[in-house]
Scaffold this motif. Structure first.
Motif, PDB file in Angstrom:
ATOM      1  N   ASP A  24     -69.476 -16.895  24.988  1.00  0.00           N
ATOM      2  CA  ASP A  24     -70.183 -15.616  24.870  1.00  0.00           C
ATOM      3  C   ASP A  24     -70.381 -15.007  26.255  1.00  0.00           C
ATOM      4  O   ASP A  24     -70.098 -13.834  26.495  1.00  0.00           O
ATOM      5  CB  ASP A  24     -71.560 -15.806  24.216  1.00  0.00           C
ATOM      6  N   CYS A  64     -77.701 -26.649  22.353  1.00  0.00           N
ATOM      7  CA  CYS A  64     -77.007 -25.575  23.065  1.00  0.00           C
ATOM      8  C   CYS A  64     -77.948 -24.480  23.564  1.00  0.00           C
ATOM      9  O   CYS A  64     -77.718 -23.884  24.613  1.00  0.00           O
ATOM     10  CB  CYS A  64     -75.911 -24.968  22.191  1.00  0.00           C
ATOM     11  N   HIS A  65     -79.012 -24.206  22.827  1.00  0.00           N
ATOM     12  CA  HIS A  65     -79.925 -23.127  23.209  1.00  0.00           C
ATOM     13  C   HIS A  65     -80.649 -23.470  24.517  1.00  0.00           C
ATOM     14  O   HIS A  65     -80.679 -22.675  25.456  1.00  0.00           O
ATOM     15  CB  HIS A  65     -80.928 -22.867  22.090  1.00  0.00           C
ATOM     16  N   THR A 120     -72.027 -25.384  21.665  1.00  0.00           N
ATOM     17  CA  THR A 120     -72.313 -25.167  23.093  1.00  0.00           C
ATOM     18  C   THR A 120     -71.160 -24.434  23.760  1.00  0.00           C
ATOM     19  O   THR A 120     -71.372 -23.519  24.564  1.00  0.00           O
ATOM     20  CB  THR A 120     -72.575 -26.517  23.789  1.00  0.00           C
ATOM     21  N   GLY A 154     -77.382 -15.777  23.013  1.00  0.00           N
ATOM     22  CA  GLY A 154     -76.477 -16.202  21.943  1.00  0.00           C
ATOM     23  C   GLY A 154     -76.064 -15.077  21.027  1.00  0.00           C
ATOM     24  O   GLY A 154     -76.893 -14.282  20.595  1.00  0.00           O
ATOM     25  N   ARG A 204     -71.293 -20.756  22.925  1.00  0.00           N
ATOM     26  CA  ARG A 204     -72.337 -20.065  23.685  1.00  0.00           C
ATOM     27  C   ARG A 204     -71.868 -19.801  25.124  1.00  0.00           C
ATOM     28  O   ARG A 204     -72.152 -18.746  25.702  1.00  0.00           O
ATOM     29  CB  ARG A 204     -73.632 -20.889  23.679  1.00  0.00           C
ATOM     30  N   MET A 212     -78.150 -23.635  27.517  1.00  0.00           N
ATOM     31  CA  MET A 212     -77.777 -22.328  28.061  1.00  0.00           C
ATOM     32  C   MET A 212     -78.894 -21.730  28.913  1.00  0.00           C
ATOM     33  O   MET A 212     -78.633 -21.009  29.880  1.00  0.00           O
ATOM     34  CB  MET A 212     -77.380 -21.372  26.934  1.00  0.00           C
TER      35      MET A 212
END
Length: 362
Positions: A277, A327-328, A271, A93, A274, A331
């Motif tokens: 990214d 989201c963490h 999300t 992230g 991310r 991912m």
């Protein structure tokens, strides 16, 4: 700090190490959490404030740790090298304060912008194609009506910025011009960069290099990647592929918006950012990882479908809920659940699917 505890926190599985981030607020979560998110989007009437607060109290600690690490690595530089450490950092992230810089550097947009100083302004000052202008103006008010920054009462209203970016891009890339979907992509870029010219060059990277032929009139790249996803599902989630075949459901029916909008308005904002990214750093295969994870993780739900409308409904359901909101963790899953997904495999499948589509359309 104990290394195992540190890793757990980094992965989002342990308790946050910074209890000072928890702030004493009024008694209800709804009173604590604003009705507009940090990006200007109004929260829906059924927004789960309690779950959000619980999730963010832990994620905030992770974001703080990531921000410190990024600042230490960048040391005020506006350049970033492409290496395994940066790739690992991107996957974990990019903090919002560094996001525009990293997207521009990772995609090559910063270099293009510097090489072509004054080019963006020259596009705005040139004579504009009336048909292009009309098509863009028609879509302006449809772009993020639930975002306070794009509403006409906003000061400044980002509709004018959006118009400039889309008009400039339409004249820069005449083969594409303007098509629906591009307004949402430009809008997201503007929200993050807060800069017209940077948003323009990021558009150029996405549409010109990262996602070629997605937005051309024939949309060959988009059609190809939908078929590639089908081939990947056939190998990695065969039961779902069989169900799709049995009910005669075309992939374009259930995933076209995933690809054309790059998951905007499909998945939660945090999300999507991310995902982007990684999209700017690693390229378009990230879209396959996200799609495969959604399908693989929810295959039992999809397999409950008994007909075509059922399947379409299931594909809408799997883009909502706790799995995609965290989201963490999500991912982390996209780099594990689909398994190996090499660039060579994607390239080979794209060649085969593209040839098949072209043969069918000729």
């Amino acid at each position: 700090m104990d290394q195992r505890k540190k890793r757990k926190e980094e992965n989002g599985t342990g308790s946050p190490a910074q209890p000072q981030l928890r702030i004493n607020m009024p008694s209800t979560a709804k009173e604590r959490v604003p009705s507009v998110d940090p990006y200007g989007f109004e929260r829906s009437a059924d927004f789960d404030y309690n779950t959000y607060e619980e999730l963010m109290s832990e994620y905030l600690a992770i974001l703080t740790r990531r921000s410190i690490k990024w600042s230490k690595m960048l040391q005020g530089r506006s350049r970033v090298e492409r290496n395994l450490k940066v790739k690992r950092y991107v996957r974990k992230g990019v903090p919002n304060e560094h996001r525009a810089l990293i997207w521009l550097a990772a995609s090559g947009s910063q270099e293009q912008m510097e090489k072509n100083a004054g080019y963006y302004q020259s596009l705005l000052q040139a004579q504009h194609d009336p048909k292009l202008v009309e098509a863009i103006r028609t879509d302006l008010h449809r772009t993020f009506p639930d975002n306070v920054q794009f509403q006409k009462t906003a000061n400044p209203c980002l509709q004018k910025t959006l118009y400039n970016v889309l008009v400039a891009y339409g004249h820069h890339n005449k083969a594409v011009g303007y098509c629906q979907g591009m307004n949402f992509i430009a809008g997201y870029l503007i929200i993050i960069t807060k800069d017209e010219e940077k948003s323009f060059w990021l558009m150029e990277a996405l549409i010109g290099r990262i996602l070629p032929d997605y937005y051309t009139p024939a949309m060959l790249g988009l059609k190809t990647d939908q078929e590639v996803l089908g081939e990947l599902v056939k190998v990695k989630v065969p039961a779902v592929w069989q169900a799709m075949t049995q009910h005669n459901v075309m992939w374009t029916l259930v995933v076209s918006r995933w690809f054309i909008c790059l998951f905007i308005d499909i998945l939660p904002v945090e999300t999507v950012l991310r995902i982007w990214d990684c999209l700017f750093y690693e390229g378009s295969k990230i879209l396959f990882r996200v799609a495969l994870t959604l399908i693989h993780h929810n295959q039992d739900l999809i397999l409950q479908a008994r007909n075509l409308p059922d399947i379409c409904d299931r594909f809408k359901q799997i883009t909502k809920g706790a799995f995609v909101e965290d989201c963490h963790t999500f991912m982390q899953k996209i780099f594990k659940e689909p398994g190996s997904l090499s660039k060579a495999t994607i390239t080979k499948l794209r060649e085969a699917c593209r040839a098949k589509i072209m043969a069918e359309e000729s």
